[in-house]
Design a protein around this motif. Structure first.
Motif, short mmCIF file in Angstrom:
data_model
loop_
_atom_site.label_atom_id
_atom_site.label_comp_id
_atom_site.label_asym_id
_atom_site.label_seq_id
_atom_site.Cartn_x
_atom_site.Cartn_y
_atom_site.Cartn_z
N ILE A 23 -5.22 -0.08 -8.81
CA ILE A 23 -5.81 -1.26 -7.82
C ILE A 23 -4.94 -2.38 -7.47
N ILE A 24 -4.08 -2.62 -8.49
CA ILE A 24 -3.08 -3.83 -8.35
C ILE A 24 -2.20 -3.48 -7.18
N TYR A 25 -1.74 -2.04 -7.34
CA TYR A 25 -0.65 -1.40 -6.24
C TYR A 25 -1.39 -1.69 -4.84
N ALA A 26 -2.53 -1.15 -4.83
CA ALA A 26 -3.26 -1.22 -3.57
C ALA A 26 -3.37 -2.57 -3.09
N LYS A 27 -3.69 -3.54 -3.80
CA LYS A 27 -3.76 -4.90 -3.33
C LYS A 27 -2.53 -5.53 -3.09
N LYS A 28 -1.36 -5.18 -3.48
CA LYS A 28 -0.23 -5.50 -3.19
C LYS A 28 0.58 -4.91 -1.78
N ILE A 29 -0.16 -3.67 -1.43
CA ILE A 29 0.24 -3.05 -0.29
C ILE A 29 -0.32 -3.67 0.83
N ILE A 30 -1.68 -4.04 0.85
CA ILE A 30 -2.66 -4.58 1.90
C ILE A 30 -2.28 -5.83 2.24
N ASP A 31 -1.76 -6.77 0.95
CA ASP A 31 -1.39 -8.04 1.12
C ASP A 31 0.04 -8.08 1.66
N SER A 32 0.65 -7.05 1.71
CA SER A 32 2.00 -7.25 2.43
C SER A 32 1.61 -7.04 3.87
N LEU A 33 1.01 -6.04 4.13
CA LEU A 33 0.58 -5.72 5.51
C LEU A 33 -0.23 -6.86 6.35
#
Ligand code: AMP
Ligand code: ZN
Length: 469
Positions: free
Chosen positions: A354-364
């Motif tokens: 979940i942390i990885y997924a959040k970091k990806i969308i936050d970057s986008l």
């Protein structure tokens, strides 16, 4: 709706995106001038709007995007002099201007399809909006923003006090070379809205107008198509940074004088693809590389997409065949890691996932920081504490935006190599021997296969033959 930050050329800052009419987003992408194939630099300028459109859609907006084809009126010089690029190329090739522009518009559609750039809600052709362009020029004329010269109808930029604001143009000090003074122009920044056909030359593309037979200026085309398809006030307009100074500056002037009010809320500009040593690639610079040229050299279109996504859309992207070669290797290495993850159907450490997924969308969401998002994907797929299933769920989710076909494992270059019958026979023979547990002989056969450029990947009840590359 999650908060998206976009760098707006108008303010030169990252702003929080707010649509005019939530959840609808009206977006216009300046399209190609179809007198030649798009070069890979041009194509870069359609990849970032594709990401933007998919990101907006992903977070819940309903995007209507228009991409136009400039199929008339783009002169070889920004100062409104010289030939029409399309008429000139058609004459050189012995085709009609209509055939030529249609051909390159179709070629553009093929190129963007190969790059997984999805089609806009509508493609518009400037030649199909002539009446709307004439109407817009009439409005500007009635409001007193135009004047006539022997050569056409011009926009008087002095009448628009905000002229050049987005580009922060220093009009006094404007480079004369950039906008050559033309004989009848009142100000060097004035631009043609309607050009009269030359007396001594029959144009292929020309139309009757209140001012005489002629053709529209390039800038008015975009404004008229936008007004007609999206309205006089839109959310997002995209294009390459080269358009800030002239084309988009002129679009703003004529649109805001015609409709009175703000034209575009967010101007999003992408930086150039440059060749080694910072040389710009241009259709007219003689250093043209098209997507088909790359394909002929054995490159994958999606490896080019991957390359463009590894640098931020507002940074220059240096291009050379070696740079693309290493991007292609990285692209397939990333997919190999994803394939390995897909072979393990475990469901470990969901919290970390979940942390990885959040970091990806936050970057986008941070002004489309795609390179950062891809870096996080690399970390994710190599993290042994996250289960294969979790990894695949995340990759599948964000590949809706990146469109890199990250879950398609059928296109690895090694799978495209035909396996000779001799190798297939040896591999079958080895498999039978291995089933009989004669490991010494099976190892010997494997070495023979390896000496011929192939290897065997054994799994529980099958084997795969893979070329050694
Ligand atoms: P054109 O066909 O010349 O009107 O250009 C189509 C699009 O490509 C426009 O958005 C230009 O700003 C953009 N463009 C032109 N050259 C490059 C380049 N070298 N790199 C990135 N974008 C470019
Ligand atoms: Zn345009």
């Amino acid at each position: 709706m999650p908060e998206l930050k976009l760098f707006n050329t108008l303010s030169r800052t990252k702003e929080i995106f707010k649509p005019i009419n939530d959840p609808n987003v009206k977006m216009y992408t300046c399209g190609p001038t179809v007198y030649n194939y798009a070069h890979i630099g041009n194509l870069r300028s359609y990849i970032f709007p594709d990401i933007l459109k998919k990101l907006l859609t992903y977070i819940g907006y309903d995007v209507r995007q228009i991409i136009n084809f400039t199929d008339v009126g783009h002169l070889i010089n920004d100062a409104d002099i010289g030939d029409d690029k399309i008429e000139k190329a058609a004459a050189e090739k012995g085709q009609t201007a209509w055939e030529l522009s249609k051909y390159y518009a179709e070629a553009f559609k093929r190129d963007i399809t190969a790059l997984n750039i999805s089609f806009p809600s509508k493609f518009t052709y400037a030649t199909e909006y002539i009446q709307q362009q004439i109407d817009m020029i009439r409005t500007l004329e009635q409001k007193g923003f135009t004047y006539l010269t022997s050569d056409g109808v011009y926009f008087d930029t002095q009448k628009f006090p905000d002229y050049g604001k987005m580009a922060k143009l220093d009009i006094e000090g404007l480079d004369e070379g950039l906008r050559v003074d033309f004989k009848d122009k009142k100000n060097k920044t004035d631009f043609a809205l309607w050009k009269l056909s030359p007396n001594d030359q029959k144009r292929q593309m020309e139309w009757d107008s209140p001012w005489g037979k002629g053709f529209p200026g390039w800038h008015i085309e975009c404004s008229a198509m936008i007004f007609s398809e999206l309205g006089s006030h839109i959310d997002i307009h995209t294009g390459g940074t080269d358009h800030i100074q002239v084309h988009h500056t002129n679009e703003i002037a004529q649109s805001e004088c015609s409709a009175e009010g703000k034209f575009v809320n967010y101007w999003v500009h992408g930086a150039f693809l440059v060749l080694d040593k910072d040389k710009r690639m241009g259709k007219s610079e003689g250093n043209f590389i098209g997507l088909q040229n790359l394909i002929e050299e054995g490159f994958y279109p999606l490896a080019y997409r991957y390359l463009t996504l590894t640098s931020h859309y507002r940074s220059f992207l240096s291009f050379s065949p070696d740079i693309l070669k290493s991007a292609q290797t990285s692209y397939f290495n990333l997919k190999k890691l994803i394939r390995s993850a897909s072979e393990k159907n475990d469901d470990l450490n969901n919290e970390k996932a979940i942390i990885y997924a959040k970091k990806i969308i936050d970057s986008l969401l941070d002004d489309m920081n795609v390179p950062k998002a891809i870096g996080i994907m690399w970390d994710l797929v190599q993290d042994n504490e996250v289960g294969g299933k979790n990894k695949i769920d995340i990759i599948a989710n964000y590949d809706q935006i990146l469109s890199l076909n990250l879950l398609d494992f059928s296109d690895f270059p090694e799978l495209q190599i035909e396996i000779p019958q001799e190798i297939v026979d040896l591999a079958n023979q080895r498999w039978d021997i291995r089933q009989k547990k004669d490991f010494q002989e099976s190892d010997r056969l494997r070495k023979v296969i390896q000496s011929k450029g192939f290897d065997i990947k054994d799994s529980k009840d099958k084997f795969d033959i893979v070329p050694i590359i």
